[in-house]
Design an enzyme around this catalytic site. Structure first.
Site, PDB file in Angstrom:
ATOM      1  N   HIS A   1       0.462  -1.405   0.193  1.00 23.83           N
ATOM      2  CA  HIS A   1       0.051  -0.270  -0.031  1.00 23.83           C
ATOM      3  C   HIS A   1       0.919   1.066   0.433  1.00 23.83           C
ATOM      4  CE1 HIS A   1       1.128   0.420   4.535  1.00 23.83           C
ATOM      5  NE2 HIS A   1       0.440   1.225   4.468  1.00 23.83           N
TER       6      HIS A   1
HETATM    7  C1  UD1 Z   1      -2.171   5.673   6.150  1.00 25.03           C
HETATM    8  C2  UD1 Z   1      -0.705   6.070   7.060  1.00 25.03           C
HETATM    9  C3  UD1 Z   1       0.129   5.268   7.411  1.00 25.03           C
HETATM   10  C4  UD1 Z   1      -0.576   3.075   7.231  1.00 25.03           C
HETATM   11  C5  UD1 Z   1      -1.503   2.857   6.328  1.00 25.03           C
HETATM   12  C6  UD1 Z   1      -2.372   1.769   6.793  1.00 25.03           C
HETATM   13  C7  UD1 Z   1      -0.059   8.067   6.425  1.00 25.03           C
HETATM   14  C8  UD1 Z   1       0.913   9.652   6.249  1.00 25.03           C
HETATM   15  N1  UD1 Z   1       0.254   7.125   6.181  1.00 25.03           N
HETATM   16  O1  UD1 Z   1      -2.281   5.469   5.144  1.00 25.03           O
HETATM   17  O2  UD1 Z   1       1.882   5.125   7.310  1.00 25.03           O
HETATM   18  O3  UD1 Z   1       0.401   2.193   7.106  1.00 25.03           O
HETATM   19  O4  UD1 Z   1      -2.520   4.259   7.237  1.00 25.03           O
HETATM   20  O5  UD1 Z   1      -3.339   1.156   6.329  1.00 25.03           O
HETATM   21  O6  UD1 Z   1      -0.437   8.417   7.491  1.00 25.03           O
HETATM   22  N2  UD1 Z   1      -8.878   5.374   2.091  1.00 25.03           N
HETATM   23  C9  UD1 Z   1     -10.339   4.571   2.098  1.00 25.03           C
HETATM   24  N3  UD1 Z   1     -10.733   3.775   2.934  1.00 25.03           N
HETATM   25  C10 UD1 Z   1     -10.570   4.339   4.677  1.00 25.03           C
HETATM   26  C11 UD1 Z   1      -8.911   4.776   4.969  1.00 25.03           C
HETATM   27  C12 UD1 Z   1      -8.815   4.994   3.520  1.00 25.03           C
HETATM   28  O7  UD1 Z   1     -11.036   4.481   1.063  1.00 25.03           O
HETATM   29  O8  UD1 Z   1     -11.176   4.019   5.529  1.00 25.03           O
HETATM   30  C13 UD1 Z   1      -8.350   5.189   0.931  1.00 25.03           C
HETATM   31  C14 UD1 Z   1      -8.684   6.798   0.547  1.00 25.03           C
HETATM   32  O9  UD1 Z   1      -8.571   7.236  -0.709  1.00 25.03           O
HETATM   33  C15 UD1 Z   1      -7.648   7.484   1.018  1.00 25.03           C
HETATM   34  C16 UD1 Z   1      -5.934   6.429   0.553  1.00 25.03           C
HETATM   35  O10 UD1 Z   1      -6.905   5.103   1.030  1.00 25.03           O
HETATM   36  O11 UD1 Z   1      -7.006   8.774  -0.150  1.00 25.03           O
HETATM   37  C17 UD1 Z   1      -5.066   6.528   1.706  1.00 25.03           C
HETATM   38  O12 UD1 Z   1      -5.976   6.678   3.303  1.00 25.03           O
HETATM   39  P1  UD1 Z   1      -5.197   8.030   3.963  1.00 25.03           P
HETATM   40  O13 UD1 Z   1      -5.318   7.622   5.003  1.00 25.03           O
HETATM   41  O14 UD1 Z   1      -4.458   8.949   3.736  1.00 25.03           O
HETATM   42  O15 UD1 Z   1      -3.246   6.886   3.929  1.00 25.03           O
HETATM   43  P2  UD1 Z   1      -2.764   5.340   3.589  1.00 25.03           P
HETATM   44  O16 UD1 Z   1      -2.090   4.619   2.571  1.00 25.03           O
HETATM   45  O17 UD1 Z   1      -3.957   4.982   4.520  1.00 25.03           O
END
Ligand code: UD1
Length: 359
Positions: free
Chosen positions: A206
């Site tokens: 991811h």
């Molecule tokens: C975040 C953390 C990362 C961790 C990861 C675990 C930061 C900078 N990164 O990254 O260190 O390893 O979590 O998962 O804080 N999304 C959904 N549903 C959700 C959450 C996210 O669909 O419940 C999608 C959204 O499109 C979002 C993308 O995932 O834009 C990324 O989510 P985000 O929380 O920004 O970062 P992660 O890649 O999950």
């Protein structure tokens, strides 16, 4: 003593659970749990609260997804009034996600004490958003709870006073130790019902560096499709990765793609897998504890102890090197590891004791 815990993203939940539990036995401690809402899907958040027996959050900031600036800023704006009202003696922040650094910034400006759980880890790679979050959070924290000695050394090198640093061990392993027997029962049932292949590779990817670039993701998926001819590939897919696979128009249907799995189901899969291929931080630690070979698709790690002592091999982002290391594991030449000191299930209690003694 009033303690506010603030969490937001999936890897925070297995870290807060043992600390919440351990503080319960300290009668004078009043605890408040704040969820920022950085992760909001039921399978990225709610199911972890249920399985880890974390009480429902007292407050949900509902920040959701966004750019780094927006997400961090939203947590700051919404957390400030909450923490002003709660007037805690300390705010505990966890890991290295955007919610962590945002809460630390708010507290530092208000003069509220900060405890950082999982302090001191460094990849020395500032292109990783998590590295920026770690550096800032540790500079601002008043109490730094570290999982291993390499973390203490990093903090010492950054000029952080030794009296603020507490080597307590790995809280993530506390949750693993508590729930592993349930995961193993699940595996026994699965084996009885013959629902999973006997041997398989478990994959999670991811990190933006692996999944946001179409050529890199394509190379990795092609290699996984090739591996899948000999050995089933089981791949619970993070929402970000799922979006990229669709956006780039890749077809990975021949792999066993799942939605993100609950904690216990994922732990069960890890414990029984032939090897794990990942770019996650926490999974490098969990596989080291479980003694399962782990191939990490990154150029660096903030958890070097999993390489020096554990079962982790850093393969970088080159599919050829990954192929070689997969063959090594299949040929029975997997690296053997040991479990680092203080990764035994009692880190949460050590944090609770330090807090009770100091505050
Ligand atoms: C975040 C953390 C990362 C961790 C990861 C675990 C930061 C900078 N990164 O990254 O260190 O390893 O979590 O998962 O804080 N999304 C959904 N549903 C959700 C959450 C996210 O669909 O419940 C999608 C959204 O499109 C979002 C993308 O995932 O834009 C990324 O989510 P985000 O929380 O920004 O970062 P992660 O890649 O999950």
């Amino acid at each position: 003593m009033k303690v506010v815990h603030i969490v937001g993203a999936r890897p925070n939940f297995m870290k807060v659970a043992p600390v919440l539990n351990a503080l319960k036995v300290h009668r004078r401690v009043v605890q408040t749990l704040v969820h920022t809402g950085q992760h909001y899907d039921a399978n990225m958040s709610d199911v972890f609260f249920q399985q880890l027996s974390i009480p429902a959050p007292d407050v949900n900031l509902d920040v959701g997804s966004g750019t780094h600036a927006r997400q961090t800023a939203d947590v700051m704006i919404r957390f400030e009034p909450v923490v002003l009202k709660a007037k805690p003696d300390i705010v505990l922040v966890y890991g290295d996600v955007n919610s962590t650094v945002a809460a630390a910034l708010v507290c530092a400006k208000l003069g509220i004490r900060i405890g950082h759980v999982e302090a001191g880890l460094r990849s020395f790679d500032r292109t990783m958003p998590e590295e920026i979050n770690r550096l800032i959070t540790d500079q601002l924290a008043d109490m730094l709870f570290t999982p291993s000695e390499d973390a203490d050394l990093n903090l010492r090198n950054e000029g952080i006073a030794a009296e603020k640093v507490f080597l307590v061990g790995n809280v993530m392993i506390d949750s693993l130790v508590r729930l592993l027997p349930i995961a193993q029962r699940l595996n026994d049932n699965r084996r009885n019902h013959n629902r999973m292949p006997e041997r398989y590779v478990l994959v999670t990817l991811h990190r933006p560096s692996n999944v946001d670039d179409s050529a890199t993701l394509k190379g990795l998926l092609e290699l996984l499709l090739e591996v899948n001819c000999d050995l089933s590939v089981v791949f619970p897919v993070h929402p970000r990765t799922r979006q990229r696979i669709a956006e780039f128009g890749f077809n990975a249907d021949r792999l066993r793609l799942f939605d993100p799995l609950p904690y216990i189901e994922f732990l069960a899969l890890q414990a029984r897998s032939t090897m794990v291929i990942t770019d996650s931080g926490g999974i490098q630690e969990e596989t080291t504890y479980l003694g399962v070979p782990c191939l990490t698709v990154r150029d660096n790690t903030e958890r070097p102890i999993t390489v020096s002592k554990g079962t982790n091999v850093l393969v970088g982002r080159n599919p050829e090197r990954l192929r070689t290391e997969i063959c090594n594991v299949l040929a029975g030449k997997a690296k053997k590891g040991t479990v680092p000191p203080l990764w035994e299930g009692h880190a949460g209690e050590r944090i609770a004791n330090v807090l009770a003694g100091q505050l």
